[in-house]
Design a protein around this motif. Sequence first.
Motif, PDB file in Angstrom:
ATOM      1  N   ASP A 130     -13.170 -22.807 -30.756  1.00  0.00           N
ATOM      2  CA  ASP A 130     -12.623 -22.201 -31.974  1.00  0.00           C
ATOM      3  C   ASP A 130     -11.093 -22.138 -31.918  1.00  0.00           C
ATOM      4  O   ASP A 130     -10.416 -22.436 -32.910  1.00  0.00           O
ATOM      5  CB  ASP A 130     -13.196 -20.802 -32.187  1.00  0.00           C
ATOM      6  CG  ASP A 130     -14.665 -20.817 -32.567  1.00  0.00           C
ATOM      7  OD1 ASP A 130     -15.177 -21.881 -32.997  1.00  0.00           O
ATOM      8  OD2 ASP A 130     -15.313 -19.757 -32.426  1.00  0.00           O
TER       9      ASP A 130
ATOM     10  N   VAL B  77      -9.690 -25.675 -32.509  1.00  0.00           N
ATOM     11  CA  VAL B  77      -9.780 -26.076 -33.921  1.00  0.00           C
ATOM     12  C   VAL B  77      -8.670 -25.394 -34.727  1.00  0.00           C
ATOM     13  O   VAL B  77      -7.998 -26.035 -35.546  1.00  0.00           O
ATOM     14  CB  VAL B  77     -11.175 -25.750 -34.496  1.00  0.00           C
ATOM     15  CG1 VAL B  77     -11.196 -25.880 -36.009  1.00  0.00           C
ATOM     16  CG2 VAL B  77     -12.222 -26.657 -33.866  1.00  0.00           C
ATOM     17  N   GLN B  78      -8.467 -24.103 -34.478  1.00  0.00           N
ATOM     18  CA  GLN B  78      -7.407 -23.377 -35.188  1.00  0.00           C
ATOM     19  C   GLN B  78      -6.023 -23.920 -34.831  1.00  0.00           C
ATOM     20  O   GLN B  78      -5.166 -24.082 -35.697  1.00  0.00           O
ATOM     21  CB  GLN B  78      -7.477 -21.887 -34.884  1.00  0.00           C
ATOM     22  CG  GLN B  78      -8.637 -21.189 -35.544  1.00  0.00           C
ATOM     23  CD  GLN B  78      -8.698 -19.711 -35.189  1.00  0.00           C
ATOM     24  OE1 GLN B  78      -8.002 -19.229 -34.309  1.00  0.00           O
ATOM     25  NE2 GLN B  78      -9.552 -18.983 -35.895  1.00  0.00           N
TER      26      GLN B  78
ATOM     27  N   LEU C 259      -5.220 -26.906 -33.805  1.00  0.00           N
ATOM     28  CA  LEU C 259      -5.024 -28.231 -34.387  1.00  0.00           C
ATOM     29  C   LEU C 259      -4.781 -28.159 -35.894  1.00  0.00           C
ATOM     30  O   LEU C 259      -4.071 -28.993 -36.450  1.00  0.00           O
ATOM     31  CB  LEU C 259      -6.223 -29.125 -34.075  1.00  0.00           C
ATOM     32  CG  LEU C 259      -6.332 -29.583 -32.622  1.00  0.00           C
ATOM     33  CD1 LEU C 259      -7.683 -30.225 -32.360  1.00  0.00           C
ATOM     34  CD2 LEU C 259      -5.200 -30.546 -32.278  1.00  0.00           C
ATOM     35  N   ALA C 260      -5.357 -27.170 -36.535  1.00  0.00           N
ATOM     36  CA  ALA C 260      -5.166 -27.003 -37.982  1.00  0.00           C
ATOM     37  C   ALA C 260      -3.765 -26.480 -38.298  1.00  0.00           C
ATOM     38  O   ALA C 260      -3.235 -26.759 -39.377  1.00  0.00           O
ATOM     39  CB  ALA C 260      -6.219 -26.064 -38.555  1.00  0.00           C
ATOM     40  N   ASP C 261      -3.173 -25.743 -37.358  1.00  0.00           N
ATOM     41  CA  ASP C 261      -1.839 -25.183 -37.556  1.00  0.00           C
ATOM     42  C   ASP C 261      -0.807 -26.236 -37.184  1.00  0.00           C
ATOM     43  O   ASP C 261      -0.587 -26.513 -36.012  1.00  0.00           O
ATOM     44  CB  ASP C 261      -1.661 -23.934 -36.686  1.00  0.00           C
ATOM     45  CG  ASP C 261      -0.270 -23.345 -36.786  1.00  0.00           C
ATOM     46  OD1 ASP C 261       0.440 -23.640 -37.773  1.00  0.00           O
ATOM     47  OD2 ASP C 261       0.116 -22.585 -35.871  1.00  0.00           O
ATOM     48  N   ARG C 262      -0.198 -26.815 -38.184  1.00  0.00           N
ATOM     49  CA  ARG C 262       0.790 -27.877 -37.948  1.00  0.00           C
ATOM     50  C   ARG C 262       2.049 -27.338 -37.280  1.00  0.00           C
ATOM     51  O   ARG C 262       2.775 -28.067 -36.631  1.00  0.00           O
ATOM     52  CB  ARG C 262       1.151 -28.571 -39.261  1.00  0.00           C
ATOM     53  CG  ARG C 262       0.000 -29.266 -39.907  1.00  0.00           C
ATOM     54  CD  ARG C 262      -0.280 -30.530 -39.171  1.00  0.00           C
ATOM     55  NE  ARG C 262      -1.411 -31.209 -39.817  1.00  0.00           N
ATOM     56  CZ  ARG C 262      -2.157 -32.059 -39.205  1.00  0.00           C
ATOM     57  NH1 ARG C 262      -1.930 -32.350 -37.953  1.00  0.00           N
ATOM     58  NH2 ARG C 262      -3.150 -32.639 -39.826  1.00  0.00           N
TER      59      ARG C 262
END
Length: 137
Positions: free
Chosen positions: A87, A90-91, A93-96
């Motif tokens: 988790d 995933v978070q 990687l989503a945060d650029r």
Amino acid sequence: MTSAPAPFDATAGRLDDRFGIAALVESLSSPFEGSASGSAAAVAGTLAAAVVGRIARAANDPGAAAQADALVVRLTSLASEDADAYDAAVQALADRGEGSEAHDFQLGTVLRRAADVPLQIAESAADVALLATQVAG
């Protein structure tokens, strides 16, 4: 319009939930839940360690039983740790982010942890296999 059936449906009678695993199976098969493969591997290892512990106790081998019990605890913990690490990855990687060195360092740390936990699961599962070989001997 009807929705597709869930991948797992305990009410359909496909699983006799004598051991209370329906929630686990449902979570692992859900497309909406986080980690599945690492946690599933850890749970499989936990179940194997529990069986080895049972056999060791029946064979009056308290040392092997204690080792099996320790592996049960370790693998159970790793199942949760894997879900948390997945988790977090995933978070992250989503945060650029802003592309700073601090952000890149944090991303690397999170991804290393997400890769390390499955390795710990594999090592612990290998320990279960070795212990099973010893107990079977």
